[in-house]
Design a protein around this motif. Sequence first.
Motif, PDB file in Angstrom:
ATOM      1  N   GLY A   1       0.807  -1.211   0.000  1.00 29.15           N
ATOM      2  CA  GLY A   1       0.000   0.000   0.000  1.00 29.15           C
ATOM      3  C   GLY A   1       0.834   1.251   0.000  1.00 29.15           C
ATOM      4  O   GLY A   1       2.057   1.192   0.051  1.00 29.15           O
ATOM      5  N   PHE A   2       0.151   2.370  -0.055  1.00 23.33           N
ATOM      6  CA  PHE A   2       0.842   3.658   0.000  1.00 23.33           C
ATOM      7  C   PHE A   2       1.012   4.055   1.464  1.00 23.33           C
ATOM      8  O   PHE A   2       2.097   4.069   2.001  1.00 23.33           O
ATOM      9  CB  PHE A   2       0.050   4.710  -0.774  1.00 23.33           C
ATOM     10  CG  PHE A   2       0.617   6.090  -0.638  1.00 23.33           C
ATOM     11  CD1 PHE A   2       1.877   6.381  -1.133  1.00 23.33           C
ATOM     12  CD2 PHE A   2      -0.091   7.104  -0.009  1.00 23.33           C
ATOM     13  CE1 PHE A   2       2.419   7.653  -1.000  1.00 23.33           C
ATOM     14  CE2 PHE A   2       0.443   8.372   0.129  1.00 23.33           C
ATOM     15  CZ  PHE A   2       1.697   8.648  -0.371  1.00 23.33           C
ATOM     16  N   ALA A   3      -0.086   4.343   2.120  1.00 27.12           N
ATOM     17  CA  ALA A   3      -0.028   4.701   3.539  1.00 27.12           C
ATOM     18  C   ALA A   3      -0.105   3.425   4.366  1.00 27.12           C
ATOM     19  O   ALA A   3      -0.778   2.477   3.992  1.00 27.12           O
ATOM     20  CB  ALA A   3      -1.185   5.624   3.879  1.00 27.12           C
TER      21      ALA A   3
ATOM     22  N   ILE B   1      -3.632   5.296   8.230  1.00 24.67           N
ATOM     23  CA  ILE B   1      -4.987   5.408   7.683  1.00 24.67           C
ATOM     24  C   ILE B   1      -6.004   5.389   8.819  1.00 24.67           C
ATOM     25  O   ILE B   1      -6.919   6.213   8.867  1.00 24.67           O
ATOM     26  CB  ILE B   1      -5.265   4.277   6.675  1.00 24.67           C
ATOM     27  CG1 ILE B   1      -4.275   4.369   5.510  1.00 24.67           C
ATOM     28  CG2 ILE B   1      -6.694   4.344   6.161  1.00 24.67           C
ATOM     29  CD1 ILE B   1      -4.383   3.255   4.514  1.00 24.67           C
TER      30      ILE B   1
ATOM     31  N   GLN C   1     -11.447   4.992  11.739  1.00 25.31           N
ATOM     32  CA  GLN C   1     -12.311   3.827  11.517  1.00 25.31           C
ATOM     33  C   GLN C   1     -11.415   2.596  11.513  1.00 25.31           C
ATOM     34  O   GLN C   1     -10.252   2.711  11.167  1.00 25.31           O
ATOM     35  CB  GLN C   1     -12.941   3.890  10.119  1.00 25.31           C
ATOM     36  CG  GLN C   1     -14.182   4.735   9.995  1.00 25.31           C
ATOM     37  CD  GLN C   1     -14.608   4.838   8.541  1.00 25.31           C
ATOM     38  OE1 GLN C   1     -14.524   3.867   7.800  1.00 25.31           O
ATOM     39  NE2 GLN C   1     -15.047   6.005   8.135  1.00 25.31           N
ATOM     40  N   THR C   2     -11.979   1.466  11.893  1.00 22.90           N
ATOM     41  CA  THR C   2     -11.190   0.242  11.770  1.00 22.90           C
ATOM     42  C   THR C   2     -11.205  -0.176  10.307  1.00 22.90           C
ATOM     43  O   THR C   2     -12.185   0.052   9.594  1.00 22.90           O
ATOM     44  CB  THR C   2     -11.765  -0.907  12.633  1.00 22.90           C
ATOM     45  OG1 THR C   2     -13.031  -0.506  13.117  1.00 22.90           O
ATOM     46  CG2 THR C   2     -10.843  -1.229  13.785  1.00 22.90           C
ATOM     47  N   LEU C   3     -10.117  -0.754   9.887  1.00 19.44           N
ATOM     48  CA  LEU C   3      -9.991  -1.094   8.475  1.00 19.44           C
ATOM     49  C   LEU C   3     -10.647  -2.433   8.181  1.00 19.44           C
ATOM     50  O   LEU C   3     -10.680  -3.320   9.034  1.00 19.44           O
ATOM     51  CB  LEU C   3      -8.511  -1.129   8.102  1.00 19.44           C
ATOM     52  CG  LEU C   3      -7.816   0.221   8.301  1.00 19.44           C
ATOM     53  CD1 LEU C   3      -6.311   0.094   8.139  1.00 19.44           C
ATOM     54  CD2 LEU C   3      -8.359   1.244   7.328  1.00 19.44           C
ATOM     55  N   PRO C   4     -11.187  -2.578   6.971  1.00 20.78           N
ATOM     56  CA  PRO C   4     -11.834  -3.842   6.630  1.00 20.78           C
ATOM     57  C   PRO C   4     -10.838  -5.004   6.620  1.00 20.78           C
ATOM     58  O   PRO C   4      -9.645  -4.808   6.397  1.00 20.78           O
ATOM     59  CB  PRO C   4     -12.388  -3.592   5.225  1.00 20.78           C
ATOM     60  CG  PRO C   4     -11.706  -2.392   4.712  1.00 20.78           C
ATOM     61  CD  PRO C   4     -11.264  -1.587   5.899  1.00 20.78           C
TER      62      PRO C   4
ATOM     63  N   PHE D   1      -7.677  -5.726   4.151  1.00 18.76           N
ATOM     64  CA  PHE D   1      -7.333  -4.452   3.516  1.00 18.76           C
ATOM     65  C   PHE D   1      -5.833  -4.388   3.223  1.00 18.76           C
ATOM     66  O   PHE D   1      -5.025  -4.729   4.088  1.00 18.76           O
ATOM     67  CB  PHE D   1      -7.750  -3.321   4.463  1.00 18.76           C
ATOM     68  CG  PHE D   1      -7.448  -1.942   3.954  1.00 18.76           C
ATOM     69  CD1 PHE D   1      -8.101  -1.438   2.849  1.00 18.76           C
ATOM     70  CD2 PHE D   1      -6.517  -1.141   4.605  1.00 18.76           C
ATOM     71  CE1 PHE D   1      -7.835  -0.155   2.384  1.00 18.76           C
ATOM     72  CE2 PHE D   1      -6.248   0.144   4.152  1.00 18.76           C
ATOM     73  CZ  PHE D   1      -6.908   0.637   3.047  1.00 18.76           C
ATOM     74  N   GLN D   2      -5.495  -3.958   2.018  1.00 19.11           N
ATOM     75  CA  GLN D   2      -4.095  -3.784   1.566  1.00 19.11           C
ATOM     76  C   GLN D   2      -3.325  -5.099   1.467  1.00 19.11           C
ATOM     77  O   GLN D   2      -2.111  -5.080   1.369  1.00 19.11           O
ATOM     78  CB  GLN D   2      -3.331  -2.813   2.477  1.00 19.11           C
ATOM     79  CG  GLN D   2      -3.818  -1.379   2.356  1.00 19.11           C
ATOM     80  CD  GLN D   2      -2.992  -0.416   3.185  1.00 19.11           C
ATOM     81  OE1 GLN D   2      -2.678  -0.700   4.328  1.00 19.11           O
ATOM     82  NE2 GLN D   2      -2.645   0.726   2.629  1.00 19.11           N
TER      83      GLN D   2
ATOM     84  N   TYR E   1      -6.374  -8.404  -1.983  1.00 19.49           N
ATOM     85  CA  TYR E   1      -7.188  -7.187  -2.085  1.00 19.49           C
ATOM     86  C   TYR E   1      -6.709  -6.357  -3.276  1.00 19.49           C
ATOM     87  O   TYR E   1      -7.503  -5.807  -4.040  1.00 19.49           O
ATOM     88  CB  TYR E   1      -7.048  -6.429  -0.761  1.00 19.49           C
ATOM     89  CG  TYR E   1      -7.651  -5.051  -0.677  1.00 19.49           C
ATOM     90  CD1 TYR E   1      -8.945  -4.872  -0.169  1.00 19.49           C
ATOM     91  CD2 TYR E   1      -6.928  -3.926  -1.054  1.00 19.49           C
ATOM     92  CE1 TYR E   1      -9.488  -3.608  -0.056  1.00 19.49           C
ATOM     93  CE2 TYR E   1      -7.462  -2.663  -0.935  1.00 19.49           C
ATOM     94  CZ  TYR E   1      -8.738  -2.509  -0.439  1.00 19.49           C
ATOM     95  OH  TYR E   1      -9.269  -1.249  -0.324  1.00 19.49           O
TER      96      TYR E   1
ATOM     97  N   HIS F   1      -8.643  -5.312  -6.775  1.00 19.87           N
ATOM     98  CA  HIS F   1      -8.796  -3.925  -7.214  1.00 19.87           C
ATOM     99  C   HIS F   1      -7.942  -3.576  -8.436  1.00 19.87           C
ATOM    100  O   HIS F   1      -7.789  -2.399  -8.774  1.00 19.87           O
ATOM    101  CB  HIS F   1      -8.513  -2.974  -6.053  1.00 19.87           C
ATOM    102  CG  HIS F   1      -9.607  -2.981  -5.032  1.00 19.87           C
ATOM    103  ND1 HIS F   1      -9.611  -3.841  -3.948  1.00 19.87           N
ATOM    104  CD2 HIS F   1     -10.766  -2.292  -4.962  1.00 19.87           C
ATOM    105  CE1 HIS F   1     -10.707  -3.653  -3.245  1.00 19.87           C
ATOM    106  NE2 HIS F   1     -11.429  -2.722  -3.830  1.00 19.87           N
TER     107      HIS F   1
ATOM    108  N   MET G   1      -4.681  -3.859  -9.090  1.00 22.42           N
ATOM    109  CA  MET G   1      -3.363  -3.241  -8.936  1.00 22.42           C
ATOM    110  C   MET G   1      -2.214  -4.217  -9.210  1.00 22.42           C
ATOM    111  O   MET G   1      -1.089  -3.790  -9.437  1.00 22.42           O
ATOM    112  CB  MET G   1      -3.203  -2.667  -7.521  1.00 22.42           C
ATOM    113  CG  MET G   1      -4.151  -1.522  -7.237  1.00 22.42           C
ATOM    114  SD  MET G   1      -3.914  -0.170  -8.413  1.00 22.42           S
ATOM    115  CE  MET G   1      -5.603   0.399  -8.565  1.00 22.42           C
TER     116      MET G   1
END
Lengths: 282, 320
Positions: free
Chosen positions: A226-228, A233, A239-242, A245-246, A250, A254, A256
């Motif tokens: 990921g970036f961040a 994040i 918020q809690t991340l799904p 995530f990343q 994932y 998406h 990538m």
Amino acid sequence: MSWLTDLVRPSIKTAKKRELKADVWEKCPACNGLIYEDDLKVTLFTCTHCGHHLRWNVDARLAHLLDKGFTEIEVKLPADDPLKFKDRKKYADRLKEARKATNHPDAFRVVSGKVLGQPVTVVALDFDFMAGSMSRGVGAAIATAAQHALAHKQPLLAITASGGARMQESTLSLMQMARTTAAIVALKEAGLPYIVLLTDPTTGGVTASFAMQGDVHIAEPGALIGFAGPRVIEQTIRQTLPEGFQKAEYLLEHGMVDMVTPRFAQRDTLQRLLAHLTAHAA
Amino acid sequence: MARHYLDFEKPVLELAARIEDLRAAQERGESVAEKDLAGEIARLEVRLARVNRLLYRHLTPVQKVQVARHPERPQGSDYIEALVEDFVPLEGDRRFGADKALVGGVGRWMGKFPCVILANDKGKDTNGRLARNFGMPKPEGYRKAQRLMQMAEKFKLPVVTLVDTPGAYPGIDAEERGQSEAIAGCLETLLQLDVPVVSVITGEGGSGGALALAVADKVVMLEHSVYSVISPEGCAAILWKEANKETIPLAAEALKLTAQDLLGLKIIDAIVKEPVGGAHNDAQLAMARVGERVAAEVAHVRQAKGGAQARRERFLALGA
């Protein structure tokens, strides 16, 4: 020995056994299962219980990926510590420790060799060296690798594992994003394939530059990409991340990365890709 | 609107308040004791200017960070209004959406030459800041930037970028749509343009999100702007384990993020002097100076005819 000591003894024994074997067992960070260390070498550092891909030492990875007899490419390194950076510890001391621990001059290795017979130049980041962070030395490694590939008309493979920028080199580190991109752009314009193998973790300035500029992106199962960073994040959006995530899967979902490929299959996949992409090379 | 004062500007605030009181008294036609009001005001104004000059001559790195983030510092839209004639805003990445944290368009720089402009804008009031996401672009912003950079190349227009961002937006949606790839794409595109590219860091140059617009032939910084790989707060939190009043200034110092430090490191090419008391104290003057400087730099780059190759060599040499 009475029936009582007989009963008690085994539990004492187990405690002792665990202590003794602490250094030959590794705990899987995903399933908490204990993995025998000799097994890890055979499984390419994947969990024998759940298949989780553990972080893998860069030297072992290269030794597995490349055919025997690959050569090290020399990278000219700049002078250490241009900013005389000191936080709670001196950057110069951190470098000294990392060098001692990894036996590498900075967070990379650059080699030239073959993957199942297909010639390739490889630059691999070393996460054990200050979290694979992008110093001017790492920038030099990417540039040198791209230039070597260009000079020898070889495809380039970048294996990434990095926490991002080397904070102790501040804006000079930031500039390595542009420097590595300049090297990659020249390589791509020459029509040479550039493949990126993203491993756990690949974040920050490395992801936002040469790690996301490949003709083909291969990700390792479960790798954080990921970036961040997830903590940044979470703090920003509160918020809690799904779940997931990343993670590599994932990113695949998406669009990538092209594929998520387990370690066992990486050599084959690379061999095929390299053969196809260089089929019409002069 | 009442001006915003930074904590270290307390002496300025006190003098300004005193001047304002005297002015009000003057308007009401009062005479305070036997003092000559007009003379007193003039004397205080001279002192105010001197205090401002002294304060701003010796700003510490962490104070520069505060000035660079000053809410009244001119924003991208202000620069465009002041410097770009017949500006036509262009929006959208043709993939997903619009992004107001990064303004783009075409226009004539100070009426002199047509160019593509890309400028961050943080917004001025609460609604504006929310609409502009506090100047933090998402992937669609960076992809719009790529589209406009390519358009510049196609129509042989120089690219002028005005950078003022805390960084690229760190959020779920941004990650989902490939923030990394969008930034990496900007770096790649800028290194392929043969038209001149000139960048000005006008406020905060926040890491990769700033660099995505600053891979230029000439990089200029405003006197009190900052440019770094991470915010001093973020750096302190990681390397000092806690961001607080003591560690943040230490991190700001260690990061060498001031324009003066970066000129010394040859990461930037020039510094544009700010008006006394910072760009927010006289936005028109600050913007006019930026305008002149950009025009001069574009002319230089055009004359040098280095194209993409010269830009690549510049960045390949950084840190070598």
